[in-house]
Design an enzyme around this catalytic site. Sequence first.
Site, PDB file in Angstrom:
ATOM      1  N   GLU A   1      -3.028  10.402   2.995  1.00  0.00           N
ATOM      2  CA  GLU A   1      -4.237  10.657   3.776  1.00  0.00           C
ATOM      3  C   GLU A   1      -4.206  12.107   4.237  1.00  0.00           C
ATOM      4  O   GLU A   1      -3.200  12.565   4.783  1.00  0.00           O
ATOM      5  CB  GLU A   1      -4.331   9.712   4.983  1.00  0.00           C
ATOM      6  CG  GLU A   1      -4.628   8.276   4.608  1.00  0.00           C
ATOM      7  CD  GLU A   1      -4.864   7.394   5.821  1.00  0.00           C
ATOM      8  OE1 GLU A   1      -5.892   6.702   5.869  1.00  0.00           O
ATOM      9  OE2 GLU A   1      -4.000   7.408   6.727  1.00  0.00           O
TER      10      GLU A   1
ATOM     11  N   GLU B   1       0.848  -1.195   0.000  1.00  0.00           N
ATOM     12  CA  GLU B   1       0.000   0.000   0.000  1.00  0.00           C
ATOM     13  C   GLU B   1       0.878   1.238   0.000  1.00  0.00           C
ATOM     14  O   GLU B   1       1.919   1.278   0.666  1.00  0.00           O
ATOM     15  CB  GLU B   1      -0.905  -0.019   1.231  1.00  0.00           C
ATOM     16  CG  GLU B   1      -1.989   1.026   1.242  1.00  0.00           C
ATOM     17  CD  GLU B   1      -2.984   0.812   2.388  1.00  0.00           C
ATOM     18  OE1 GLU B   1      -3.411   1.821   2.985  1.00  0.00           O
ATOM     19  OE2 GLU B   1      -3.316  -0.352   2.693  1.00  0.00           O
TER      20      GLU B   1
ATOM     21  N   ASP C   1       0.212   5.308   0.570  1.00  0.00           N
ATOM     22  CA  ASP C   1      -0.867   6.144   1.113  1.00  0.00           C
ATOM     23  C   ASP C   1      -0.595   7.634   1.084  1.00  0.00           C
ATOM     24  O   ASP C   1       0.458   8.088   1.564  1.00  0.00           O
ATOM     25  CB  ASP C   1      -1.100   5.811   2.602  1.00  0.00           C
ATOM     26  CG  ASP C   1      -1.799   4.499   2.824  1.00  0.00           C
ATOM     27  OD1 ASP C   1      -2.312   3.936   1.872  1.00  0.00           O
ATOM     28  OD2 ASP C   1      -1.823   4.060   3.984  1.00  0.00           O
TER      29      ASP C   1
ATOM     30  N   TRP D   1      -8.966   9.468  15.995  1.00  0.00           N
ATOM     31  CA  TRP D   1      -7.521   9.691  15.932  1.00  0.00           C
ATOM     32  C   TRP D   1      -7.076  10.808  14.989  1.00  0.00           C
ATOM     33  O   TRP D   1      -5.957  11.327  15.120  1.00  0.00           O
ATOM     34  CB  TRP D   1      -6.796   8.412  15.491  1.00  0.00           C
ATOM     35  CG  TRP D   1      -7.168   7.924  14.107  1.00  0.00           C
ATOM     36  CD1 TRP D   1      -8.170   7.067  13.795  1.00  0.00           C
ATOM     37  CD2 TRP D   1      -6.556   8.283  12.867  1.00  0.00           C
ATOM     38  NE1 TRP D   1      -8.232   6.863  12.430  1.00  0.00           N
ATOM     39  CE2 TRP D   1      -7.244   7.599  11.841  1.00  0.00           C
ATOM     40  CE3 TRP D   1      -5.499   9.115  12.508  1.00  0.00           C
ATOM     41  CZ2 TRP D   1      -6.908   7.719  10.493  1.00  0.00           C
ATOM     42  CZ3 TRP D   1      -5.154   9.239  11.162  1.00  0.00           C
ATOM     43  CH2 TRP D   1      -5.847   8.539  10.169  1.00  0.00           C
TER      44      TRP D   1
END
Length: 295
Positions: free
Chosen positions: A109, A105, A107, A199
């Site tokens: 974000e 993966e 990422d 979070w």
Amino acid sequence: MAIRETYLRVSAPLLAYFLMCLFGVIAEGNFYEDIAITWGEHGGVKILGSNFLVLSLDQFSGSGFQSKAEYLYGRIDMQLKLVSGNSAGTVTAYYLSSEGPNHDEIDFEFLGNISGEPYIVHTNIYTQGIGNREQQFYLWFDPTKHFHTYTIVWNLQRIIFLVDNIPIRVFNNYESRGVPFASNQPMRLYSSLWCADQWATRGGLVKTNWSYAPFKAYYRNFDAKGCVWSKGSSSCPSNSVATTHNNTWQVHDLDAYGRRSLRWVQKYYMIYNYCKDYKRFPQGRPRECRLSSFA
């Protein structure tokens, strides 16, 4: 640190580099043909023409999509305009991923924040199901005002994260030195808008204010240049990486200006780097951190 403070740090060379990127040609994909809705099919995802898509989030559901094609190496570009206003607790995810417990993966974000406070760009790389390679950044602009281009370059030599064609992170292939690399699992592009207020903002201290819903993120100019994986084979010739000219994604590396730009981002906008978190790794930093000059 408020967003307005970050504007003051853009140097003249980086501004010139940004302008070259801004006026570059970006090929257009087709959202009708190239993506499949995975989440929010009852109104959470709106395709407003072949080149424009909107994801939305409310207290009942988020939304998301994935590419129909799988890629084994490639360059993925997308222009995004992130959730504006009070986006605390929201996450706009934009990433490549394979499937299964031992997945790879790559990422991006984008972690929302209260009005007037900057987004955090959270990046991570998973290989064989293991991540823990986080680097986080502020941006040098407000990503909610205009569209900006977010790019993943993934080739045999390295993974590069770029924002408006300015590199913010490089992860080199050190497989020969015992560091796992995303080298043999085809991946799709995924993107989603969802609530992670346990979070996402200040470690979960700030919760999503649903009175601001629906939250919306905007997408355009999806452009995937890559080796499409289908029925166990790649669309790229086996020797393409070795023979392709130096200015393509297949052998993409940073020139002197790119290396200077990367160091500028790391100096002024990086806010967390796992390679510098010595308390987290009391037995010694991960091997890739010790091998790379960009760690």
